[in-house]
Design a protein around this motif. Structure first.
Motif, PDB file in Angstrom:
ATOM      1  N   UNK A  57      16.541 -16.060  -4.226  1.00  0.00           N
ATOM      2  CA  UNK A  57      17.905 -16.554  -4.341  1.00  0.00           C
ATOM      3  C   UNK A  57      18.082 -17.941  -3.772  1.00  0.00           C
ATOM      4  N   UNK A  58      16.984 -18.694  -3.643  1.00  0.00           N
ATOM      5  CA  UNK A  58      17.046 -20.053  -3.100  1.00  0.00           C
ATOM      6  C   UNK A  58      16.779 -21.060  -4.205  1.00  0.00           C
ATOM      7  N   UNK A  59      16.696 -22.331  -3.824  1.00  0.00           N
ATOM      8  CA  UNK A  59      16.391 -23.370  -4.793  1.00  0.00           C
ATOM      9  C   UNK A  59      14.888 -23.564  -4.963  1.00  0.00           C
ATOM     10  N   UNK A  60      14.078 -22.868  -4.162  1.00  0.00           N
ATOM     11  CA  UNK A  60      12.629 -23.021  -4.209  1.00  0.00           C
ATOM     12  C   UNK A  60      11.972 -22.057  -5.181  1.00  0.00           C
ATOM     13  N   UNK A  61      10.646 -22.222  -5.356  1.00  0.00           N
ATOM     14  CA  UNK A  61       9.897 -21.397  -6.290  1.00  0.00           C
ATOM     15  C   UNK A  61       8.872 -20.539  -5.583  1.00  0.00           C
ATOM     16  N   UNK A  62       7.730 -20.280  -6.276  1.00  0.00           N
ATOM     17  CA  UNK A  62       6.688 -19.435  -5.727  1.00  0.00           C
ATOM     18  C   UNK A  62       6.988 -17.956  -5.912  1.00  0.00           C
ATOM     19  N   UNK A  63       6.097 -17.109  -5.392  1.00  0.00           N
ATOM     20  CA  UNK A  63       6.332 -15.665  -5.504  1.00  0.00           C
ATOM     21  C   UNK A  63       7.412 -15.216  -4.530  1.00  0.00           C
ATOM     22  N   UNK A  64       7.812 -16.075  -3.625  1.00  0.00           N
ATOM     23  CA  UNK A  64       8.826 -15.882  -2.583  1.00  0.00           C
ATOM     24  C   UNK A  64       8.184 -15.295  -1.317  1.00  0.00           C
ATOM     25  N   UNK A  65       8.698 -15.758  -0.196  1.00  0.00           N
ATOM     26  CA  UNK A  65       8.167 -15.353   1.103  1.00  0.00           C
ATOM     27  C   UNK A  65       8.303 -13.849   1.325  1.00  0.00           C
ATOM     28  N   UNK A  66       9.426 -13.264   0.895  1.00  0.00           N
ATOM     29  CA  UNK A  66       9.637 -11.827   1.082  1.00  0.00           C
ATOM     30  C   UNK A  66       8.628 -11.014   0.269  1.00  0.00           C
ATOM     31  N   UNK A  67       8.258 -11.517  -0.908  1.00  0.00           N
ATOM     32  CA  UNK A  67       7.233 -10.841  -1.707  1.00  0.00           C
ATOM     33  C   UNK A  67       5.895 -10.865  -0.983  1.00  0.00           C
ATOM     34  N   UNK A  68       5.550 -12.022  -0.437  1.00  0.00           N
ATOM     35  CA  UNK A  68       4.292 -12.163   0.310  1.00  0.00           C
ATOM     36  C   UNK A  68       4.271 -11.246   1.534  1.00  0.00           C
ATOM     37  N   UNK A  69       5.363 -11.218   2.278  1.00  0.00           N
ATOM     38  CA  UNK A  69       5.437 -10.365   3.468  1.00  0.00           C
ATOM     39  C   UNK A  69       5.324  -8.894   3.084  1.00  0.00           C
ATOM     40  N   UNK A  70       5.986  -8.510   1.998  1.00  0.00           N
ATOM     41  CA  UNK A  70       5.910  -7.122   1.532  1.00  0.00           C
ATOM     42  C   UNK A  70       4.487  -6.729   1.186  1.00  0.00           C
ATOM     43  N   UNK A  71       3.778  -7.604   0.448  1.00  0.00           N
ATOM     44  CA  UNK A  71       2.392  -7.317   0.073  1.00  0.00           C
ATOM     45  C   UNK A  71       1.496  -7.273   1.307  1.00  0.00           C
ATOM     46  N   UNK A  72       1.710  -8.182   2.244  1.00  0.00           N
ATOM     47  CA  UNK A  72       0.906  -8.224   3.467  1.00  0.00           C
ATOM     48  C   UNK A  72       1.099  -6.953   4.292  1.00  0.00           C
ATOM     49  N   UNK A  73       2.341  -6.552   4.455  1.00  0.00           N
ATOM     50  CA  UNK A  73       2.640  -5.326   5.211  1.00  0.00           C
ATOM     51  C   UNK A  73       2.086  -4.091   4.508  1.00  0.00           C
ATOM     52  N   UNK A  74       2.132  -4.103   3.188  1.00  0.00           N
ATOM     53  CA  UNK A  74       1.611  -2.985   2.413  1.00  0.00           C
ATOM     54  C   UNK A  74       0.117  -2.802   2.679  1.00  0.00           C
ATOM     55  N   UNK A  75      -0.614  -3.907   2.706  1.00  0.00           N
ATOM     56  CA  UNK A  75      -2.052  -3.851   2.989  1.00  0.00           C
ATOM     57  C   UNK A  75      -2.301  -3.368   4.423  1.00  0.00           C
ATOM     58  N   UNK A  76      -1.555  -3.917   5.367  1.00  0.00           N
ATOM     59  CA  UNK A  76      -1.729  -3.546   6.781  1.00  0.00           C
ATOM     60  C   UNK A  76      -1.469  -2.065   6.994  1.00  0.00           C
ATOM     61  N   UNK A  77      -0.389  -1.562   6.440  1.00  0.00           N
ATOM     62  CA  UNK A  77      -0.048  -0.152   6.630  1.00  0.00           C
ATOM     63  C   UNK A  77      -1.019   0.764   5.891  1.00  0.00           C
ATOM     64  N   UNK A  78      -1.542   0.312   4.753  1.00  0.00           N
ATOM     65  CA  UNK A  78      -2.542   1.108   4.031  1.00  0.00           C
ATOM     66  C   UNK A  78      -3.820   1.232   4.861  1.00  0.00           C
ATOM     67  N   UNK A  79      -4.263   0.113   5.456  1.00  0.00           N
ATOM     68  CA  UNK A  79      -5.463   0.130   6.288  1.00  0.00           C
ATOM     69  C   UNK A  79      -5.266   0.980   7.536  1.00  0.00           C
ATOM     70  N   UNK A  80      -4.031   1.106   7.978  1.00  0.00           N
ATOM     71  CA  UNK A  80      -3.724   1.942   9.148  1.00  0.00           C
ATOM     72  C   UNK A  80      -3.510   3.406   8.772  1.00  0.00           C
ATOM     73  N   UNK A  81      -3.635   3.702   7.471  1.00  0.00           N
ATOM     74  CA  UNK A  81      -3.517   5.079   7.012  1.00  0.00           C
ATOM     75  C   UNK A  81      -2.103   5.598   6.944  1.00  0.00           C
ATOM     76  N   UNK A  82      -1.115   4.717   6.807  1.00  0.00           N
ATOM     77  CA  UNK A  82       0.286   5.136   6.744  1.00  0.00           C
ATOM     78  C   UNK A  82       0.833   4.919   5.338  1.00  0.00           C
ATOM     79  N   UNK A  83       1.646   5.845   4.893  1.00  0.00           N
ATOM     80  CA  UNK A  83       2.180   5.787   3.533  1.00  0.00           C
ATOM     81  C   UNK A  83       3.443   4.941   3.422  1.00  0.00           C
TER      82      UNK A  83
END
Length: 441
Positions: A304-330
């Motif tokens: 919802x900003x004037x910038x582009x890219x996949x968006x910071x929130x998308x990156x954070x979501x993917x990063x957290x998803x990987x971290x929690x998967x490696x920690x064995x949490x759903x």
């Protein structure tokens, strides 16, 4: 305004794509007329410039200040403003001026164009967006005029301040100077004002409104918390990295005083995710710095900003998803909130489609362009992230190369999902099939 689209039954994503293309073509025609330029300009170059301005990218195959007259530069500025705030925001403004009622179809279009999850309060958001944008750009213009007025005359200083303020806030990266902002590498006023503008523009309008209405950090929405903490963290890491990597580079930070090194590192560290301006020669940066910039451009700004890219929130979501998967949490949890599975799937789709677009662009450009792979990759990522930073390849792109970058800029601005939805028919089904695992990894 949009009644005619009902006849052909276009979906909201299709209407948004079509309107963007129409405005870009109109902008290209205006830029191609003789009184817009100081010399003849091909329609393809005019189309490239109009697309870059409308998608708030900043890549240019010609020198903006030397090629375009005052009229041409104002056309570019108008395209930047429309592209930055969104077509539907301007449509709403004119609807209000004409006293026309904003119907459900227009509200849905506004929701789609502003990348919002809910239709409720969309008019309020658009009004605030327009108000905040004008006020912020005027503040930036005021301070830049105070800086440039005594240097180049108050009238010219005001115009340069206005142009760079609008370009900065909308994260366009267009400059009327051939060397961008290199001449102000150690200037505190220019560095602070320009970075303030593109950070405010790139953090997301919903976040700005949330900050304005809430008194404490704990009261903010999850979106706002992630954007604020994520922006601070990624900017801090990138500034430190640029300072260390480029400290002794004789072509960038090396010749500067320690004070100017700090300012240049700060500017280059915060710029890549959104803005496209530069205070050093981007093409002379070390390869590790350029790779870091590619990552930052790919991540981009806020939703919802004037910038582009996949968006910071998308990156954070993917990063957290990987971290929690490696920690064995759903469940993926942040700030004591669980991120819905649908959001994770959407983030995965955005990331995969974005990588696919960039890969295809790099593949084609590697065939058509006589340039090192790093320059090609940098150009493609910059175009997709609508950043506008370049290692110098843009003016030397071939005919096909320019067409490829035009498409990549448009996809980067509209978003790969919007483009995908515009060409597909979404269907819902109540049928559920049996589950069965497949081997992965």
């Amino acid at each position: 305004m949009f009644d005619r689209f009902k006849v052909v039954n276009l979906s909201p994503p299709q209407i948004i794509v079509l309107v963007y293309i129409v405005i870009i073509i109109i902008g290209a025609l205006l830029l191609a007329v003789p009184f817009s330029t100081t010399h003849s300009l091909s329609f393809l170059n005019a189309l490239f410039t109009a697309t870059s301005a409308m998608t708030i990218t900043g890549l240019s195959v010609v020198d903006t200040g030397q090629t375009f007259t005052l009229f041409g530069q104002l056309v570019i500025l108008l395209l930047i403003q429309i592209g930055g705030l969104g077509i539907m925001t301007f449509a709403m403004f004119f609807f209000m001026l004409l006293g026309r009622k904003i119907g459900l179809k227009e509200r849905i279009l506004m929701q789609q164009s502003m990348n919002q999850t809910e239709i409720g309060g969309i008019i309020y958001l658009a009004k605030r967006l327009l108000l905040y944008s004008i006020i912020t750009e005027l503040i930036g213009t005021f301070f830049l005029t105070l800086r440039w007025g005594p240097e180049m005359g108050w009238l010219r200083g005001f115009y340069q301040a206005l142009f760079h303020s609008v370009s900065s806030f909308n994260n366009a990266g267009f400059s009327t100077w051939s060397d961008s902002l290199n001449r102000y590498a150690g200037d505190p006023t220019v560095n602070i004002v320009i970075t303030f503008l593109f950070m405010i523009g790139g953090i997301g309008f919903t976040v700005l409104i949330d900050i304005w209405t809430k008194k404490h950090f704990k009261q903010l929405t999850l979106q706002s918390k992630v954007m604020l903490v994520g922006t601070l963290a990624i900017n801090l890491i990138s500034v430190i990295a640029v300072f260390i990597l480029e400290y002794s580079n004789p072509h960038t930070l090396g010749p500067l005083s320690f004070h100017d090194k700090l300012w240049a590192a700060y500017f280059q560290g915060t710029m890549p995710r959104t803005a496209g301006f530069s205070t050093v020669d981007v093409g002379s940066l070390h390869h590790p710095t350029l790779f870091l910039m590619c990552l930052l451009m790919f991540i981009g700004a806020g939703s919802g900003s004037t910038g582009g890219g996949i968006k910071l929130t998308t990156f954070v979501t993917m990063l957290l998803c990987v971290i929690y998967f490696l920690r064995g949490k759903s469940d993926v949890v942040i700030f004591k909130r669980t991120i819905p599975q649908s959001t994770i799937v959407r983030a995965l789709a955005i990331t995969f489609l974005s990588c696919s677009v960039i890969f295809i662009a790099i593949f084609i450009l590697d065939i058509t362009e006589k340039a090192p792979l790093l320059e090609i990759m940098f150009e493609a990522v910059s175009a997709f992230g609508t950043t506008g930073a370049t290692m110098g390849l843009t003016p030397h792109l071939s005919l096909l190369g320019r067409i490829v970058i035009i498409f990549v800029m448009l996809i980067g601005k509209l978003g790969p999902l919007t483009l995908a939805f515009s060409f597909s028919r979404q269907q819902t089904t109540l049928i559920r099939h049996p589950k069965e695992n497949i081997l992965t990894g």
